[in-house]
Motif scaffolding. Sequence first.
Motif, PDB file in Angstrom:
ATOM      1  N   PRO A 291       0.827  -1.214   0.000  1.00  0.00           N
ATOM      2  CA  PRO A 291       0.000   0.000   0.000  1.00  0.00           C
ATOM      3  C   PRO A 291       0.860   1.261   0.000  1.00  0.00           C
ATOM      4  O   PRO A 291       2.048   1.226   0.354  1.00  0.00           O
ATOM      5  CB  PRO A 291      -0.818  -0.139   1.302  1.00  0.00           C
ATOM      6  CG  PRO A 291      -0.781  -1.595   1.627  1.00  0.00           C
ATOM      7  CD  PRO A 291       0.515  -2.108   1.134  1.00  0.00           C
ATOM      8  N   PRO A 292       0.268   2.408  -0.388  1.00  0.00           N
ATOM      9  CA  PRO A 292       1.064   3.648  -0.449  1.00  0.00           C
ATOM     10  C   PRO A 292       1.702   4.024   0.885  1.00  0.00           C
ATOM     11  O   PRO A 292       2.857   4.456   0.920  1.00  0.00           O
ATOM     12  CB  PRO A 292       0.037   4.690  -0.915  1.00  0.00           C
ATOM     13  CG  PRO A 292      -0.984   3.905  -1.669  1.00  0.00           C
ATOM     14  CD  PRO A 292      -1.068   2.588  -0.970  1.00  0.00           C
ATOM     15  N   LYS A 293       0.978   3.868   1.999  1.00  0.00           N
ATOM     16  CA  LYS A 293       1.550   4.224   3.289  1.00  0.00           C
ATOM     17  C   LYS A 293       2.729   3.316   3.638  1.00  0.00           C
ATOM     18  O   LYS A 293       3.724   3.759   4.228  1.00  0.00           O
ATOM     19  CB  LYS A 293       0.479   4.146   4.372  1.00  0.00           C
ATOM     20  CG  LYS A 293      -0.596   5.214   4.253  1.00  0.00           C
ATOM     21  CD  LYS A 293      -1.576   5.133   5.408  1.00  0.00           C
ATOM     22  CE  LYS A 293      -2.644   6.214   5.294  1.00  0.00           C
ATOM     23  NZ  LYS A 293      -3.613   6.138   6.417  1.00  0.00           N
ATOM     24  N   ALA A 294       2.641   2.032   3.274  1.00  0.00           N
ATOM     25  CA  ALA A 294       3.746   1.115   3.537  1.00  0.00           C
ATOM     26  C   ALA A 294       4.970   1.482   2.699  1.00  0.00           C
ATOM     27  O   ALA A 294       6.114   1.339   3.156  1.00  0.00           O
ATOM     28  CB  ALA A 294       3.313  -0.328   3.251  1.00  0.00           C
ATOM     29  N   ARG A 295       4.757   1.956   1.473  1.00  0.00           N
ATOM     30  CA  ARG A 295       5.896   2.385   0.650  1.00  0.00           C
ATOM     31  C   ARG A 295       6.634   3.539   1.316  1.00  0.00           C
ATOM     32  O   ARG A 295       7.866   3.577   1.346  1.00  0.00           O
ATOM     33  CB  ARG A 295       5.410   2.814  -0.736  1.00  0.00           C
ATOM     34  CG  ARG A 295       4.584   1.772  -1.464  1.00  0.00           C
ATOM     35  CD  ARG A 295       3.940   2.373  -2.699  1.00  0.00           C
ATOM     36  NE  ARG A 295       2.867   1.529  -3.205  1.00  0.00           N
ATOM     37  CZ  ARG A 295       2.021   1.901  -4.169  1.00  0.00           C
ATOM     38  NH1 ARG A 295       2.139   3.093  -4.724  1.00  0.00           N
ATOM     39  NH2 ARG A 295       1.063   1.080  -4.575  1.00  0.00           N
ATOM     40  N   ARG A 296       5.862   4.473   1.846  1.00  0.00           N
ATOM     41  CA  ARG A 296       6.495   5.615   2.506  1.00  0.00           C
ATOM     42  C   ARG A 296       7.255   5.180   3.752  1.00  0.00           C
ATOM     43  O   ARG A 296       8.370   5.651   4.020  1.00  0.00           O
ATOM     44  CB  ARG A 296       5.419   6.643   2.861  1.00  0.00           C
ATOM     45  CG  ARG A 296       5.972   7.941   3.440  1.00  0.00           C
ATOM     46  CD  ARG A 296       4.839   8.804   3.960  1.00  0.00           C
ATOM     47  NE  ARG A 296       5.340  10.087   4.396  1.00  0.00           N
ATOM     48  CZ  ARG A 296       5.312  11.197   3.671  1.00  0.00           C
ATOM     49  NH1 ARG A 296       4.824  11.152   2.446  1.00  0.00           N
ATOM     50  NH2 ARG A 296       5.775  12.339   4.143  1.00  0.00           N
ATOM     51  N   ARG A 297       6.671   4.256   4.532  1.00  0.00           N
ATOM     52  CA  ARG A 297       7.339   3.797   5.752  1.00  0.00           C
ATOM     53  C   ARG A 297       8.645   3.059   5.426  1.00  0.00           C
ATOM     54  O   ARG A 297       9.643   3.218   6.129  1.00  0.00           O
ATOM     55  CB  ARG A 297       6.399   2.883   6.546  1.00  0.00           C
ATOM     56  CG  ARG A 297       5.228   3.602   7.180  1.00  0.00           C
ATOM     57  CD  ARG A 297       4.541   2.698   8.202  1.00  0.00           C
ATOM     58  NE  ARG A 297       3.368   3.341   8.757  1.00  0.00           N
ATOM     59  CZ  ARG A 297       2.145   3.212   8.287  1.00  0.00           C
ATOM     60  NH1 ARG A 297       1.937   2.439   7.241  1.00  0.00           N
ATOM     61  NH2 ARG A 297       1.119   3.831   8.837  1.00  0.00           N
ATOM     62  N   LEU A 298       8.623   2.255   4.378  1.00  0.00           N
ATOM     63  CA  LEU A 298       9.852   1.544   4.002  1.00  0.00           C
ATOM     64  C   LEU A 298      10.947   2.520   3.587  1.00  0.00           C
ATOM     65  O   LEU A 298      12.122   2.332   3.931  1.00  0.00           O
ATOM     66  CB  LEU A 298       9.551   0.562   2.863  1.00  0.00           C
ATOM     67  CG  LEU A 298       8.695  -0.661   3.216  1.00  0.00           C
ATOM     68  CD1 LEU A 298       8.387  -1.466   1.965  1.00  0.00           C
ATOM     69  CD2 LEU A 298       9.398  -1.527   4.246  1.00  0.00           C
ATOM     70  N   ARG A 299      10.572   3.564   2.854  1.00  0.00           N
ATOM     71  CA  ARG A 299      11.586   4.541   2.445  1.00  0.00           C
ATOM     72  C   ARG A 299      12.146   5.289   3.650  1.00  0.00           C
ATOM     73  O   ARG A 299      13.367   5.494   3.755  1.00  0.00           O
ATOM     74  CB  ARG A 299      10.970   5.536   1.457  1.00  0.00           C
ATOM     75  CG  ARG A 299      11.919   6.644   1.039  1.00  0.00           C
ATOM     76  CD  ARG A 299      11.248   7.604   0.083  1.00  0.00           C
ATOM     77  NE  ARG A 299      10.084   8.241   0.657  1.00  0.00           N
ATOM     78  CZ  ARG A 299      10.134   9.248   1.519  1.00  0.00           C
ATOM     79  NH1 ARG A 299      11.306   9.739   1.913  1.00  0.00           N
ATOM     80  NH2 ARG A 299       9.027   9.803   1.976  1.00  0.00           N
ATOM     81  N   GLU A 300      11.271   5.695   4.571  1.00  0.00           N
ATOM     82  CA  GLU A 300      11.746   6.420   5.736  1.00  0.00           C
ATOM     83  C   GLU A 300      12.522   5.507   6.685  1.00  0.00           C
ATOM     84  O   GLU A 300      13.443   5.965   7.369  1.00  0.00           O
ATOM     85  CB  GLU A 300      10.562   7.053   6.465  1.00  0.00           C
ATOM     86  CG  GLU A 300       9.889   8.157   5.656  1.00  0.00           C
ATOM     87  CD  GLU A 300       8.692   8.746   6.374  1.00  0.00           C
ATOM     88  OE1 GLU A 300       8.279   8.156   7.396  1.00  0.00           O
ATOM     89  OE2 GLU A 300       8.204   9.797   5.938  1.00  0.00           O
ATOM     90  N   ALA A 301      12.165   4.234   6.751  1.00  0.00           N
ATOM     91  CA  ALA A 301      12.924   3.310   7.589  1.00  0.00           C
ATOM     92  C   ALA A 301      14.340   3.122   7.058  1.00  0.00           C
ATOM     93  O   ALA A 301      15.276   2.895   7.832  1.00  0.00           O
ATOM     94  CB  ALA A 301      12.218   1.957   7.674  1.00  0.00           C
ATOM     95  N   ALA A 302      14.520   3.219   5.733  1.00  0.00           N
ATOM     96  CA  ALA A 302      15.849   3.103   5.138  1.00  0.00           C
ATOM     97  C   ALA A 302      16.591   4.430   5.113  1.00  0.00           C
ATOM     98  O   ALA A 302      17.690   4.502   4.544  1.00  0.00           O
ATOM     99  CB  ALA A 302      15.746   2.543   3.721  1.00  0.00           C
ATOM    100  N   ALA A 303      15.998   5.501   5.708  1.00  0.00           N
ATOM    101  CA  ALA A 303      16.632   6.831   5.762  1.00  0.00           C
ATOM    102  C   ALA A 303      16.916   7.366   4.368  1.00  0.00           C
ATOM    103  O   ALA A 303      17.987   7.930   4.093  1.00  0.00           O
ATOM    104  CB  ALA A 303      17.902   6.804   6.597  1.00  0.00           C
ATOM    105  N   LEU A 304      15.964   7.188   3.444  1.00  0.00           N
ATOM    106  CA  LEU A 304      16.103   7.669   2.079  1.00  0.00           C
ATOM    107  C   LEU A 304      15.125   8.805   1.852  1.00  0.00           C
ATOM    108  O   LEU A 304      13.978   8.756   2.324  1.00  0.00           O
ATOM    109  CB  LEU A 304      15.836   6.551   1.061  1.00  0.00           C
ATOM    110  CG  LEU A 304      16.829   5.391   1.018  1.00  0.00           C
ATOM    111  CD1 LEU A 304      16.346   4.342   0.028  1.00  0.00           C
ATOM    112  CD2 LEU A 304      18.212   5.877   0.627  1.00  0.00           C
ATOM    113  N   THR A 305      15.545   9.821   1.151  1.00  0.00           N
ATOM    114  CA  THR A 305      14.652  10.887   0.742  1.00  0.00           C
ATOM    115  C   THR A 305      13.953  10.502  -0.559  1.00  0.00           C
ATOM    116  O   THR A 305      14.340   9.538  -1.235  1.00  0.00           O
ATOM    117  CB  THR A 305      15.429  12.191   0.551  1.00  0.00           C
ATOM    118  OG1 THR A 305      16.381  12.025  -0.507  1.00  0.00           O
ATOM    119  CG2 THR A 305      16.162  12.588   1.838  1.00  0.00           C
TER     120      THR A 305
END
Length: 398
Positions: free
Chosen positions: A11-25
């Motif tokens: 889901p879109p929210k999970a995509r955002r969480r994965l990116r922020e968990a990896a410390a990626l902008t």
Amino acid sequence: MTRSPATPLPPPKARRRLREAAALTQTQLATRVNVTRATIRAWESGRTAPRGRRREAYARLLKTLAEEDAARRTRSAPPPEPAPTPTPTPEPTTVLEPVSGPEKGSEPEPGPGSGSEPGSGSEPGPEPAPEHPALTPAQAFDALYEFSAPALVRQAYLLTGRRELARESVERAFQTAWERWPEVARDRDPVGWVRATAYEFALSPWQRFRPRHRQPEPPPADPGDRTLLNALLRLGPQHRRTLVLYDGVGLDLPETAAETEASTPAAANRLLHARETVAGRLPALADSRVLHQRLTELASAERLWAAKPTGVRKGGERRARFRTRAAIAFTVALIGATALTVRTAPTHYEPAVSPGVAVRGVPPRVAPGSLSEAERELRQKLRDRLQDGPERLEPRLE
């Protein structure tokens, strides 16, 4: 030729969480997928979905980020220790949002078979969960509505300051959810799905043009509540929505940013600006905990009601039938007009024959009269002159 199924994505929210968990902008992620930052933002907000090779590359990257996140969680997880059975204590509840999942900072309570009892030689196995009968779609929708509709109406009232608009926005959101129920039922946070739809309808700029919403409604009876509501309504729509989600509902900053379709720094700036504006009018609300309590009191002080779930479902079905019939009628009328035009239109152009009209006012044709003396001299002069021009000079041999 059959088309291969699309690569599944979280889901879109999970995509955002994965990116922020990896410390990626978003810019760094866009560089790795070879797209623009605006494209990544649209994918994470759910407005658009990747296709083709970009979808496959994005899915592989998200899978890698998920595996890395799972590995980090495994390394940082402490070894399990037997814990004593906790004493149940009453938890404070808020009237702004019913808790539909684990809140931030909360831990799941151990079940009856999770810990070891004192004096027992071996740990008992987990007890089987009781089997519940499967709910029909209508029953599941009614349960979701009864669970979250009253709180959503109170939240919409804080956004708009209008009781009827708050109730109508929540009903419209649930009617939309009923039309897309398979999608909403599979969503990780169905309450958040309905909440976002209700907020969009409540804060729509087209509401100001409706005649029923031009007249002001009676303000709250308490002077403090009136001052707080006026301070909220003086904020911009996005600042007001961010403040209600973070300080009223209790979402964390990344979830608030995802629901408002903004970056985390932008959501933080909106929240700080909204708090400063409210604290400027009410200095006692500078503390976030006091502000949360006052928002809860303001929302619970008004007599706000929500319709029955059965009426909401039937209203949505009636609206869907009306739109379907209107679309069918318009399509039939368009097809009929097209067929009539094709039937009656000429196949080739035939110029129209204009009717004869008598011409009036033209002088009659008469014979010329006698010439004057000057005209006769001019005629004689023209006759005497050579008609073939001047003589040509021919060279001669001497």
